[in-house]
Write a protein that holds these residues in place. Sequence first.
Motif, PDB file in Angstrom:
ATOM      1  N   MET A  91       1.344  -1.458  -0.199  1.00 28.88           N
ATOM      2  CA  MET A  91       0.206  -0.035   0.039  1.00 28.88           C
ATOM      3  C   MET A  91       1.246   1.056   0.017  1.00 28.88           C
ATOM      4  N   ALA A  92       0.362   2.531  -0.867  1.00 26.96           N
ATOM      5  CA  ALA A  92       1.020   2.900  -0.837  1.00 26.96           C
ATOM      6  C   ALA A  92       0.923   4.490   0.131  1.00 26.96           C
ATOM      7  N   ARG A  93       1.521   4.781   0.738  1.00 20.02           N
ATOM      8  CA  ARG A  93       1.447   5.795   2.135  1.00 20.02           C
ATOM      9  C   ARG A  93       1.573   6.918   1.222  1.00 20.02           C
ATOM     10  N   ARG A  94       0.126   7.553   2.284  1.00 23.31           N
ATOM     11  CA  ARG A  94      -0.357   9.272   1.202  1.00 23.31           C
ATOM     12  C   ARG A  94       0.819  10.505   1.950  1.00 23.31           C
ATOM     13  N   GLN A  95       1.442  11.345   1.833  1.00 26.39           N
ATOM     14  CA  GLN A  95       2.346  12.071   2.113  1.00 26.39           C
ATOM     15  C   GLN A  95       1.813  13.563   2.048  1.00 26.39           C
ATOM     16  N   ARG A  96       2.171  13.623   3.376  1.00 26.34           N
ATOM     17  CA  ARG A  96       1.898  14.544   4.472  1.00 26.34           C
ATOM     18  C   ARG A  96       2.069  15.743   4.005  1.00 26.34           C
ATOM     19  N   ARG A  97       1.396  16.656   4.377  1.00 25.48           N
ATOM     20  CA  ARG A  97       1.793  18.756   3.832  1.00 25.48           C
ATOM     21  C   ARG A  97       1.475  18.926   4.510  1.00 25.48           C
ATOM     22  N   ILE A  98       3.054  19.733   4.673  1.00 28.44           N
ATOM     23  CA  ILE A  98       3.026  20.617   6.480  1.00 28.44           C
ATOM     24  C   ILE A  98       3.250  21.782   5.486  1.00 28.44           C
ATOM     25  N   VAL A  99       1.891  21.613   6.432  1.00 30.10           N
ATOM     26  CA  VAL A  99       1.711  24.255   6.727  1.00 30.10           C
ATOM     27  C   VAL A  99       2.090  24.821   7.289  1.00 30.10           C
ATOM     28  N   GLU A 100       2.882  25.519   6.451  1.00 31.50           N
ATOM     29  CA  GLU A 100       3.395  26.448   7.336  1.00 31.50           C
ATOM     30  C   GLU A 100       2.598  27.407   8.162  1.00 31.50           C
ATOM     31  N   GLU A 101       3.527  27.383   9.201  1.00 28.28           N
ATOM     32  CA  GLU A 101       2.226  28.542   9.825  1.00 28.28           C
ATOM     33  C   GLU A 101       2.570  30.027   9.920  1.00 28.28           C
ATOM     34  N   LYS A 102       1.970  30.759   9.431  1.00 24.54           N
ATOM     35  CA  LYS A 102       1.993  32.271   9.525  1.00 24.54           C
ATOM     36  C   LYS A 102       2.944  32.857  10.297  1.00 24.54           C
ATOM     37  N   GLU A 103       4.010  33.091  10.025  1.00 21.94           N
ATOM     38  CA  GLU A 103       5.405  34.312  10.857  1.00 21.94           C
ATOM     39  C   GLU A 103       3.978  35.084  11.811  1.00 21.94           C
ATOM     40  N   GLU A 104       4.693  35.754  13.497  1.00 24.10           N
ATOM     41  CA  GLU A 104       4.216  37.065  13.570  1.00 24.10           C
ATOM     42  C   GLU A 104       4.972  37.806  13.399  1.00 24.10           C
ATOM     43  N   GLU A 105       4.471  38.519  12.131  1.00 18.60           N
ATOM     44  CA  GLU A 105       5.363  39.954  11.836  1.00 18.60           C
ATOM     45  C   GLU A 105       5.447  40.769  13.469  1.00 18.60           C
ATOM     46  N   TYR A 106       6.726  40.899  12.723  1.00 22.47           N
ATOM     47  CA  TYR A 106       7.678  41.863  14.021  1.00 22.47           C
ATOM     48  C   TYR A 106       7.498  42.897  13.429  1.00 22.47           C
ATOM     49  N   GLU A 107       7.453  44.367  13.899  1.00 20.27           N
ATOM     50  CA  GLU A 107       8.512  45.621  13.065  1.00 20.27           C
ATOM     51  C   GLU A 107       9.365  46.089  14.160  1.00 20.27           C
ATOM     52  N   PHE A 108      10.936  46.228  13.530  1.00 21.60           N
ATOM     53  CA  PHE A 108      11.548  47.012  15.016  1.00 21.60           C
ATOM     54  C   PHE A 108      11.709  48.512  14.695  1.00 21.60           C
ATOM     55  N   THR A 109      11.178  49.459  15.608  1.00 23.53           N
ATOM     56  CA  THR A 109      11.526  50.611  15.222  1.00 23.53           C
ATOM     57  C   THR A 109      12.216  51.218  16.775  1.00 23.53           C
ATOM     58  N   PRO A 110      13.054  51.918  15.917  1.00 20.49           N
ATOM     59  CA  PRO A 110      14.402  52.346  16.313  1.00 20.49           C
ATOM     60  C   PRO A 110      13.628  53.476  17.437  1.00 20.49           C
ATOM     61  N   SER A 111      14.700  53.846  18.851  1.00 22.61           N
ATOM     62  CA  SER A 111      14.308  55.104  19.642  1.00 22.61           C
ATOM     63  C   SER A 111      15.570  56.138  18.480  1.00 22.61           C
ATOM     64  N   GLU A 112      14.417  57.082  18.788  1.00 20.35           N
ATOM     65  CA  GLU A 112      15.032  58.430  18.198  1.00 20.35           C
ATOM     66  C   GLU A 112      16.318  59.101  18.502  1.00 20.35           C
ATOM     67  N   PHE A 113      17.260  58.778  17.782  1.00 18.98           N
ATOM     68  CA  PHE A 113      18.619  59.198  18.579  1.00 18.98           C
ATOM     69  C   PHE A 113      18.886  60.746  18.154  1.00 18.98           C
ATOM     70  N   ASP A 114      19.269  61.063  19.446  1.00 18.85           N
ATOM     71  CA  ASP A 114      19.631  62.972  19.432  1.00 18.85           C
ATOM     72  C   ASP A 114      21.285  63.344  18.925  1.00 18.85           C
ATOM     73  N   GLU A 115      21.752  63.201  17.718  1.00 18.87           N
ATOM     74  CA  GLU A 115      23.000  62.852  17.606  1.00 18.87           C
ATOM     75  C   GLU A 115      23.813  65.171  18.052  1.00 18.87           C
ATOM     76  N   ARG A 116      23.374  65.823  18.569  1.00 16.62           N
ATOM     77  CA  ARG A 116      23.737  66.670  19.157  1.00 16.62           C
ATOM     78  C   ARG A 116      24.049  66.472  20.125  1.00 16.62           C
ATOM     79  N   GLU A 117      23.264  65.728  21.220  1.00 10.66           N
ATOM     80  CA  GLU A 117      22.885  65.476  21.851  1.00 10.66           C
ATOM     81  C   GLU A 117      24.807  64.726  22.535  1.00 10.66           C
ATOM     82  N   PHE A 118      24.416  63.725  21.996  1.00  8.86           N
ATOM     83  CA  PHE A 118      25.426  62.408  21.809  1.00  8.86           C
ATOM     84  C   PHE A 118      26.695  63.412  21.450  1.00  8.86           C
ATOM     85  N   ILE A 119      26.758  64.492  20.784  1.00 10.53           N
ATOM     86  CA  ILE A 119      28.440  64.892  20.482  1.00 10.53           C
ATOM     87  C   ILE A 119      28.584  65.420  22.090  1.00 10.53           C
TER      88      ILE A 119
END
Length: 129
Positions: free
Chosen positions: A1-29
């Motif tokens: 008997m032939a086995r039926r192939q399983r299909r791997i269903v990819e789950e949607k990855e949670e979207e993550y968006e990186f938002t950098p903090s504001e850099f104050d160049e004048r204060e740093f200098i």
Amino acid sequence: MARRQRRIVEEKEEEYEFTPSEFDEREFILKDIYGTKVLFVITGLAVLMGIIGSFICKANADIGWIIATLVALLFVLIMKRLLMLMGFRADLLEMKTLLMDYLLFLMLALGLCIVLINPPFVGVLSFAP
């Protein structure tokens, strides 16, 4: 008997968006320039402490180096208060910056002391005429 192939269903990855903090160049200098000013003051104090340490070493030949080292270490302990008295706000600087400044102070003061108590400086900064 032939086995039926399983299909791997990819789950949607949670979207993550990186938002950098504001850099104050004048204060740093500005903070970096302020740290450099404090470093120059500490360097001047280290040169002064090195000269004083060399006089201490020459006055007490046996234990002068111990006294000079202890005076330099005590000077490091009161350095933050001394900077505050001189008008600098040492609390604005990061702790690692201050620690590196203190280490530089010790190396420069004790190194200059060692250089000044050895020839050819022995006759230049001595008590005897």
